[in-house]
Design a protein around this motif. Structure first.
Motif, mmCIF file in Angstrom:
data_model
loop_
_atom_site.group_PDB
_atom_site.id
_atom_site.type_symbol
_atom_site.label_atom_id
_atom_site.label_comp_id
_atom_site.label_asym_id
_atom_site.label_seq_id
_atom_site.Cartn_x
_atom_site.Cartn_y
_atom_site.Cartn_z
ATOM 1 N N THR A 192 5.702 -0.357 12.425
ATOM 2 C CA THR A 192 5.348 0.438 11.246
ATOM 3 C C THR A 192 6.572 0.692 10.377
ATOM 4 O OG1 THR A 192 3.514 1.526 12.386
ATOM 5 C CG2 THR A 192 4.436 2.660 10.458
ATOM 6 N N ARG A 195 7.711 -2.493 8.597
ATOM 7 C CA ARG A 195 6.818 -2.828 7.480
ATOM 8 C C ARG A 195 7.052 -1.915 6.279
ATOM 9 N NH1 ARG A 195 1.161 -3.733 10.894
ATOM 10 N NH2 ARG A 195 1.315 -6.020 11.057
ATOM 11 N N ALA A 214 0.859 -3.985 -0.039
ATOM 12 C CA ALA A 214 0.286 -3.627 1.268
ATOM 13 C C ALA A 214 -0.060 -4.883 2.056
ATOM 14 C CB ALA A 214 -0.948 -2.753 1.077
ATOM 15 N N TYR A 219 -0.813 -4.938 5.831
ATOM 16 C CA TYR A 219 -1.893 -3.957 5.770
ATOM 17 C C TYR A 219 -3.019 -4.482 4.884
ATOM 18 C CZ TYR A 219 1.422 -0.644 7.816
ATOM 19 O OH TYR A 219 2.324 -0.019 8.653
ATOM 20 N N ASP A 221 -5.765 -2.801 4.254
ATOM 21 C CA ASP A 221 -6.348 -1.642 3.573
ATOM 22 C C ASP A 221 -5.241 -0.921 2.817
ATOM 23 O OD1 ASP A 221 -7.356 0.857 2.858
ATOM 24 O OD2 ASP A 221 -8.629 1.000 4.633
ATOM 25 N N TYR A 224 -4.993 2.851 3.552
ATOM 26 C CA TYR A 224 -4.356 3.153 4.835
ATOM 27 C C TYR A 224 -2.844 2.984 4.726
ATOM 28 C CZ TYR A 224 -3.085 2.751 9.766
ATOM 29 O OH TYR A 224 -2.501 2.913 10.986
ATOM 30 N N TYR A 225 -2.423 1.897 4.053
ATOM 31 C CA TYR A 225 -0.986 1.679 3.830
ATOM 32 C C TYR A 225 -0.376 2.860 3.088
ATOM 33 C CZ TYR A 225 2.978 0.264 0.943
ATOM 34 O OH TYR A 225 4.169 0.240 0.274
#
Length: 262
Positions: A192, A195, A214, A219, A221, A224-225
């Motif tokens: 995480t 990224r 994203a 990611y 979504d 969510y990102y």
């Protein structure tokens, strides 16, 4: 994975630098040594180098001619320059060529640590300077390094413990345990954070949409990102872009360190 090239004709100095890298920067890999500026340029033309730690005081020719030659081959390289004595002309030229640091002999271990630390952060990578891995065996270190390198090469793709297990031929529970032991954070937290760091770079250097960024960092979504980004940085992606575009901000490990004890 961060690739470091040490280029100095002084064997004792070379060994000192490599010892610091091996002991204090678990997810950094040392490339073959270079003794001269010409060798440094040749290596930079063959392999990827993230950080170059270079002696500039042992050449008859202008050392900054050689640093320019290296940067022609690898424009994003981070430079740490080492001089025999403090030379203000060399210091100013180091700043003009974008060096991360200008160090003077005898090298201070602490200054060297922090120079490498800043260089790794400026690459939007994770520095493990403040986490001790002295209890990790060479075998485990090699296994975790392979996993970290896989993450760095494939972070845009879906990566789970099962994916890593298939790649490494190790059990997912074993991977989870040794990764936390070696790095001080879970595999998921490392992925995480890596990224998010890569997305920060894209936010301030491109005009790509948030959804596109994203997707580029793994990611599907964008919502969510954005939530993950806000949790890790205290900014929304748009806020971060507006605040820091044209002003480089290196990675801030405080966000990763919050999770080291979890």
């Amino acid at each position: 994975m961060c690739y470091i090239l040490v280029a100095t004709p002084d064997e004792k100095e070379r060994n000192q630098i490599k010892q610091v890298v091996r002991k204090d920067f678990f997810n950094a890999t040392l490339l073959q040594d270079a003794w001269t500026m010409a060798e440094t340029v040749a290596i930079a033309g063959k392999v990827h180098v993230d950080i170059l730690i270079l002696s500039i005081s042992n050449e008859a020719e202008d050392p900054f001619y050689w640093t320019a030659e290296v940067m022609k081959k690898q424009p994003n390289i981070k430079l740490i320059l080492i001089d025999e004595t403090k030379n203000f002309d060399n210091l100013h030229r180091s700043l003009r060529c974008g060096a991360i640091d200008y160090l003077v002999r005898p090298l201070s271990k602490q200054e060297l640590q922090h120079s490498i630390h800043r260089s790794i952060l400026s690459l939007n990578q994770i520095s493990l300077l403040h986490y001790s891995t002295s209890a990790i065996t060479d075998n485990i270190a090699e296994q975790v390094n392979q996993i970290i390198e896989y993450i760095h090469l494939n972070y845009q793709e879906p990566i789970t413990l099962d994916v890593l297990a298939a790649f490494s031929h190790m059990h997912r529970n074993y991977i989870s345990r040794i990764f936390k032991e070696a790095t001080g954070m879970t595999f998921t937290k490392y992925l995480t954070f890596y990224r998010i760091e890569q997305s920060k770079k894209l936010l301030v250097t491109t005009e790509d949409s948030i959804a596109a960024i994203a997707e580029q960092v793994g990611y599907d979504d964008a919502g969510y990102y954005a939530r993950i980004f806000k949790r890790e940085t205290s900014y929304t992606p748009n806020q971060y872009r507006k605040t820091f575009t044209s002003s480089y901000v290196a990675a801030d490990l405080v966000f990763a360190q919050r999770e080291m004890s979890s």
